[in-house]
Design a protein around this motif. Structure first.
Motif, mmCIF file in Angstrom:
data_model
loop_
_atom_site.group_PDB
_atom_site.id
_atom_site.type_symbol
_atom_site.label_atom_id
_atom_site.label_comp_id
_atom_site.label_asym_id
_atom_site.label_seq_id
_atom_site.Cartn_x
_atom_site.Cartn_y
_atom_site.Cartn_z
ATOM 1 N N ALA A 57 0.838 -1.204 0.000
ATOM 2 C CA ALA A 57 0.000 0.000 0.000
ATOM 3 C C ALA A 57 0.869 1.248 0.000
ATOM 4 O O ALA A 57 0.557 2.232 -0.686
ATOM 5 N N GLY A 58 1.969 1.201 0.727
ATOM 6 C CA GLY A 58 2.914 2.325 0.729
ATOM 7 C C GLY A 58 3.513 2.551 -0.650
ATOM 8 O O GLY A 58 3.706 3.691 -1.075
ATOM 9 N N GLY A 59 3.805 1.473 -1.362
ATOM 10 C CA GLY A 59 4.312 1.590 -2.731
ATOM 11 C C GLY A 59 3.278 2.214 -3.648
ATOM 12 O O GLY A 59 3.612 3.034 -4.520
ATOM 13 N N PHE A 60 2.015 1.843 -3.448
ATOM 14 C CA PHE A 60 0.940 2.426 -4.254
ATOM 15 C C PHE A 60 0.837 3.932 -3.983
ATOM 16 O O PHE A 60 0.738 4.736 -4.917
ATOM 17 N N LEU A 64 1.316 7.215 -6.431
ATOM 18 C CA LEU A 64 0.362 8.323 -6.557
ATOM 19 C C LEU A 64 1.080 9.654 -6.394
ATOM 20 O O LEU A 64 0.865 10.588 -7.168
ATOM 21 N N GLN A 65 1.919 9.740 -5.368
ATOM 22 C CA GLN A 65 2.631 10.986 -5.091
ATOM 23 C C GLN A 65 3.557 11.379 -6.237
ATOM 24 O O GLN A 65 3.689 12.550 -6.558
ATOM 25 N N GLU A 111 -1.408 9.503 2.589
ATOM 26 C CA GLU A 111 -0.645 8.661 3.509
ATOM 27 C C GLU A 111 -1.390 7.358 3.748
ATOM 28 O O GLU A 111 -2.613 7.305 3.662
ATOM 29 N N VAL A 112 -0.635 6.324 4.083
ATOM 30 C CA VAL A 112 -1.224 5.040 4.442
ATOM 31 C C VAL A 112 -1.686 5.116 5.885
ATOM 32 O O VAL A 112 -0.930 5.517 6.767
ATOM 33 N N GLY A 113 -2.943 4.736 6.101
ATOM 34 C CA GLY A 113 -3.488 4.693 7.457
ATOM 35 C C GLY A 113 -3.502 3.266 7.979
ATOM 36 O O GLY A 113 -2.588 2.483 7.717
ATOM 37 N N ASP A 114 -4.558 2.928 8.673
ATOM 38 C CA ASP A 114 -4.699 1.604 9.276
ATOM 39 C C ASP A 114 -5.088 0.559 8.243
ATOM 40 O O ASP A 114 -5.666 0.884 7.208
ATOM 41 N N THR A 129 -7.734 -4.303 3.866
ATOM 42 C CA THR A 129 -8.474 -3.084 3.565
ATOM 43 C C THR A 129 -7.705 -1.959 4.250
ATOM 44 O O THR A 129 -7.674 -1.872 5.480
ATOM 45 N N VAL A 130 -7.053 -1.133 3.442
ATOM 46 C CA VAL A 130 -6.136 -0.106 3.941
ATOM 47 C C VAL A 130 -6.785 1.259 3.768
ATOM 48 O O VAL A 130 -7.244 1.611 2.678
ATOM 49 N N THR A 131 -6.791 2.025 4.831
ATOM 50 C CA THR A 131 -7.302 3.389 4.778
ATOM 51 C C THR A 131 -6.205 4.297 4.231
ATOM 52 O O THR A 131 -5.073 4.254 4.691
ATOM 53 N N LEU A 132 -6.548 5.072 3.212
ATOM 54 C CA LEU A 132 -5.640 6.094 2.694
ATOM 55 C C LEU A 132 -6.143 7.446 3.196
ATOM 56 O O LEU A 132 -7.315 7.783 3.004
ATOM 57 N N VAL A 133 -5.276 8.173 3.827
ATOM 58 C CA VAL A 133 -5.638 9.464 4.411
ATOM 59 C C VAL A 133 -5.190 10.571 3.460
ATOM 60 O O VAL A 133 -4.021 10.615 3.053
#
Length: 166
Positions: A57-60, A64-65, A111-114, A129-133
Motif C-alpha cells: 500500500a505504501g508503494g501504491f 500516486l505521489q 498517507e497510508v493509514g490503518d 483493507t487499507v485506509t488512505l488518508v
C-alpha cells in the motif's frame, strides 16, 4: 434419618456427574470455536502478512505521489486496471494513471493509514483493507489489496473509483 443416608451418596454422585458433563460440553464447545477460527473465518493474520500488505500500500501511495503510472499499475490487478482505464481514459493503465491521481483530493499528500486484515469467503486469500488518508478530507479513501497466488499484494479496489477487481 436412615432413609436419607442411602439417598445422599446417590444425590452426590448425580451432582458430580452432572457437573462433569457440563464441563466436558463446555470444553468441546471451546475446541469447536478454536477449530472454526483456525479454519480461516476469523483467524488472525500473522504480523508479516500485514506488514507486507502495508508495504505494498505504501508503494501504491508513493506511485500516486510521484504520478508514476508504471509503478502504480504494477500494484493493481488486471480487473481494477480496466476500471481505471474505463474511468479515466487512455490506452492502458499507465496512461490512465496520471488522470486518476489528479482526480483524488490530494494525491501528493496521501498517507497510508490503518489496515484491517481478513480473507475472501473461502478463507484462502488474504485481503487487506487499507485506509488512505488525504489531507483536509474527512472521508478517507479505501484501498483493498489481495495477496495473489505468487504472494504479491495487488490493489483490487481503488479509492475514488467504482467497485472493480476481484
Amino acid at each position: 434419618m436412615r432413609r436419607l443416608l442411602p439417598a445422599l451418596p446417590l444425590a452426590l454422585l448425580l451432582a458430580v456427574t452432572a457437573c462433569a458433563g457440563g464441563e466436558e460440553q463446555e470444553e468441546a464447545a471451546g475446541q469447536t470455536e478454536e477449530t472454526d477460527a483456525g479454519a480461516g473465518g476469523d483467524a488472525a493474520p500473522d504480523a508479516d502478512t500485514e506488514a507486507d500488505a502495508l508495504r505494498a500500500a505504501g508503494g501504491f501511495v508513493a506511485s500516486l505521489q510521484a504520478v508514476d503510472g508504471e509503478a502504480g499499475c504494477a500494484l493493481i490487478d488486471p480487473a481494477a486496471q480496466n476500471v481505471l482505464v474505463e474511468a479515466h481514459g487512455g490506452a492502458d493503465c499507465a496512461e490512465a494513471f496520471p488522470a486518476y491521481a489528479e482526480s483524488l483530493p490530494d494525491a501528493e499528500g496521501a498517507e497510508v493509514g490503518d489496515a484491517v486484515m481478513g480473507t475472501d469467503l473461502d478463507g484462502d486469500t488474504p485481503i487487506a483493507t487499507v485506509t488512505l488518508v488525504f489531507p483536509g478530507e474527512d472521508d478517507p479513501g479505501v484501498l483493498e489489496m489481495r495477496q495473489d497466488s505468487d504472494d504479491q499484494w495487488l490493489a483490487t479496489r481503488l479509492p475514488g473509483t467504482t467497485l472493480g477487481g476481484a
